[in-house]
Design a protein around this motif. Structure first.
Motif, PDB file in Angstrom:
ATOM      1  N   LEU A  84       0.843  -1.201   0.000  1.00  0.00           N
ATOM      2  CA  LEU A  84       0.000   0.000   0.000  1.00  0.00           C
ATOM      3  C   LEU A  84       0.875   1.247   0.000  1.00  0.00           C
ATOM      4  O   LEU A  84       1.710   1.434   0.887  1.00  0.00           O
ATOM      5  CB  LEU A  84      -0.914  -0.022   1.224  1.00  0.00           C
ATOM      6  N   GLY A 112       4.050   0.778   5.192  1.00  0.00           N
ATOM      7  CA  GLY A 112       5.303   1.383   5.628  1.00  0.00           C
ATOM      8  C   GLY A 112       5.124   2.255   6.854  1.00  0.00           C
ATOM      9  O   GLY A 112       4.041   2.353   7.437  1.00  0.00           O
ATOM     10  N   VAL A 116       9.784   3.917   2.272  1.00  0.00           N
ATOM     11  CA  VAL A 116       9.847   2.488   1.962  1.00  0.00           C
ATOM     12  C   VAL A 116      10.869   2.280   0.842  1.00  0.00           C
ATOM     13  O   VAL A 116      10.812   2.951  -0.188  1.00  0.00           O
ATOM     14  CB  VAL A 116       8.447   1.978   1.523  1.00  0.00           C
ATOM     15  N   VAL A 130      -4.609   3.978  -2.119  1.00  0.00           N
ATOM     16  CA  VAL A 130      -5.981   4.253  -1.667  1.00  0.00           C
ATOM     17  C   VAL A 130      -6.108   5.771  -1.764  1.00  0.00           C
ATOM     18  O   VAL A 130      -5.793   6.492  -0.812  1.00  0.00           O
ATOM     19  CB  VAL A 130      -6.194   3.732  -0.234  1.00  0.00           C
ATOM     20  N   THR A 131      -6.479   6.216  -2.926  1.00  0.00           N
ATOM     21  CA  THR A 131      -6.272   7.590  -3.418  1.00  0.00           C
ATOM     22  C   THR A 131      -4.767   7.723  -3.659  1.00  0.00           C
ATOM     23  O   THR A 131      -3.962   6.954  -3.093  1.00  0.00           O
ATOM     24  CB  THR A 131      -6.730   8.733  -2.472  1.00  0.00           C
ATOM     25  N   GLN A 133      -3.124  10.275  -2.696  1.00  0.00           N
ATOM     26  CA  GLN A 133      -2.822  11.370  -1.780  1.00  0.00           C
ATOM     27  C   GLN A 133      -2.097  10.804  -0.561  1.00  0.00           C
ATOM     28  O   GLN A 133      -2.357   9.673  -0.171  1.00  0.00           O
ATOM     29  CB  GLN A 133      -4.132  12.038  -1.304  1.00  0.00           C
ATOM     30  N   HIS A 135      -1.613   9.946   3.123  1.00  0.00           N
ATOM     31  CA  HIS A 135      -2.354   9.907   4.394  1.00  0.00           C
ATOM     32  C   HIS A 135      -1.701   8.899   5.310  1.00  0.00           C
ATOM     33  O   HIS A 135      -0.489   9.020   5.565  1.00  0.00           O
ATOM     34  CB  HIS A 135      -3.868   9.685   4.168  1.00  0.00           C
ATOM     35  N   GLU A 137      -1.020   4.804   7.033  1.00  0.00           N
ATOM     36  CA  GLU A 137      -1.022   3.345   6.826  1.00  0.00           C
ATOM     37  C   GLU A 137      -2.264   2.699   7.444  1.00  0.00           C
ATOM     38  O   GLU A 137      -2.759   1.683   6.950  1.00  0.00           O
ATOM     39  CB  GLU A 137       0.258   2.708   7.377  1.00  0.00           C
TER      40      GLU A 137
HETATM   41  N1  SAM Z   1       6.664   8.882   2.302  1.00  0.00           N
HETATM   42  C1  SAM Z   1       6.823   7.482   2.596  1.00  0.00           C
HETATM   43  C2  SAM Z   1       7.269   6.745   1.354  1.00  0.00           C
HETATM   44  O1  SAM Z   1       7.535   7.375   0.386  1.00  0.00           O
HETATM   45  O2  SAM Z   1       7.392   5.524   1.403  1.00  0.00           O
HETATM   46  C3  SAM Z   1       5.507   6.927   3.145  1.00  0.00           C
HETATM   47  C4  SAM Z   1       5.103   7.486   4.491  1.00  0.00           C
HETATM   48  S1  SAM Z   1       3.401   7.235   4.915  1.00  0.00           S
HETATM   49  C5  SAM Z   1       3.154   8.233   6.293  1.00  0.00           C
HETATM   50  C6  SAM Z   1       3.402   5.645   5.713  1.00  0.00           C
HETATM   51  C7  SAM Z   1       2.652   4.590   4.990  1.00  0.00           C
HETATM   52  O3  SAM Z   1       1.285   4.957   4.835  1.00  0.00           O
HETATM   53  C8  SAM Z   1       3.112   4.270   3.588  1.00  0.00           C
HETATM   54  O4  SAM Z   1       4.269   3.476   3.561  1.00  0.00           O
HETATM   55  C9  SAM Z   1       1.890   3.532   3.033  1.00  0.00           C
HETATM   56  O5  SAM Z   1       1.920   2.161   3.376  1.00  0.00           O
HETATM   57  C10 SAM Z   1       0.733   4.247   3.737  1.00  0.00           C
HETATM   58  N2  SAM Z   1       0.050   5.204   2.866  1.00  0.00           N
HETATM   59  C11 SAM Z   1       0.132   6.533   2.900  1.00  0.00           C
HETATM   60  N3  SAM Z   1      -0.636   7.096   1.945  1.00  0.00           N
HETATM   61  C12 SAM Z   1      -1.230   6.073   1.282  1.00  0.00           C
HETATM   62  C13 SAM Z   1      -2.144   5.989   0.192  1.00  0.00           C
HETATM   63  N4  SAM Z   1      -2.615   7.063  -0.426  1.00  0.00           N
HETATM   64  N5  SAM Z   1      -2.535   4.764  -0.217  1.00  0.00           N
HETATM   65  C14 SAM Z   1      -2.080   3.646   0.392  1.00  0.00           C
HETATM   66  N6  SAM Z   1      -1.218   3.664   1.437  1.00  0.00           N
HETATM   67  C15 SAM Z   1      -0.799   4.855   1.878  1.00  0.00           C
END
Ligand code: SAM
Length: 180
Positions: A84, A112, A116, A130-131, A133, A135, A137
């Motif tokens: 994801l 993550g 990641v 999931v969009t 955008q 947000h 995990e």
């Molecule tokens: N910026 C980090 C990267 O580039 O890998 C991701 C950080 S995010 C706060 C933490 C996790 O939230 C991601 O690794 C992913 O699994 C999940 N996540 C964040 N936005 C998502 C989205 N739009 N769709 C699916 N998973 C998402």
């Protein structure tokens, strides 16, 4: 869920202290929304203990493991790997294909914490957004599992619970599970 190929969730990365709540919520969301187990990084024992405590009180089956080899688990998974990520294909475009694959084999959902590494993107069968955008995990996992199970997880039966919540319009009633 019971009588279906396994769904496991793996949490990549954990910063003790800072990520405790988020890692715990990844596990609780996996449990509540139909996954069979969660694999957490080996420095996330505090989150594991909380998830195990909830499972003992509110039921299972659900298991929590700590592992120092998250990447090997992803690489060697015998089934479908869904990572994801906000950069992935739109969940609404790939959900049917993923559901069909999961009809025959176990599924590993990867989420993550910090950045990641790219080899996870390459090892995954599907990188799913999931969009597209940024947000969380927890939110991504919840929507993905609900799409995977098409809402059936909401009717799941809980086994070996010590207590259960009585759904009601107003109030907060929790009863011993063996009481009607
Ligand atoms: N910026 C980090 C990267 O580039 O890998 C991701 C950080 S995010 C706060 C933490 C996790 O939230 C991601 O690794 C992913 O699994 C999940 N996540 C964040 N936005 C998502 C989205 N739009 N769709 C699916 N998973 C998402």
């Amino acid at each position: 869920m019971q009588d279906e190929p396994e769904v496991a969730v793996v949490r990549l990365g954990h910063r003790p202290g800072r990520d405790d709540r988020m890692t715990t919520h990844v596990g609780l969301t996996a449990r509540a929304l139909g996954a069979d187990r969660v694999v957490l990084p080996d420095n996330a024992a505090k989150s594991r203990d909380t998830i195990e405590d909830i499972t003992e009180r509110f039921g299972g089956p659900f298991s929590v493991e700590l592992s120092g080899s998250q990447k090997a688990l992803v690489r060697d998974w015998d089934g479908t790997v869904v990572h994801l990520t906000m950069y992935g294909e739109r969940v609404q475009d790939v959900q049917d294909e993923i559901r069909a694959a999961h009809g025959d084999e176990p599924l590993l959902a990867v989420v993550g914490a910090e950045k990641v590494p790219f080899d996870v993107y390459e090892a995954a069968d599907y990188n799913v957004g999931v969009t597209n955008q940024p947000h969380s995990e927890v939110a991504g996992l919840a929507v993905f599992l609900d799409r995977l199970f098409e809402g059936r997880e909401l009717d799941r039966e809980w086994v070996d619970a010590r207590q259960r919540v009585v759904p009601e319009e107003t109030g907060k009633t929790v009863r011993p599970a063996d009481e009607e």
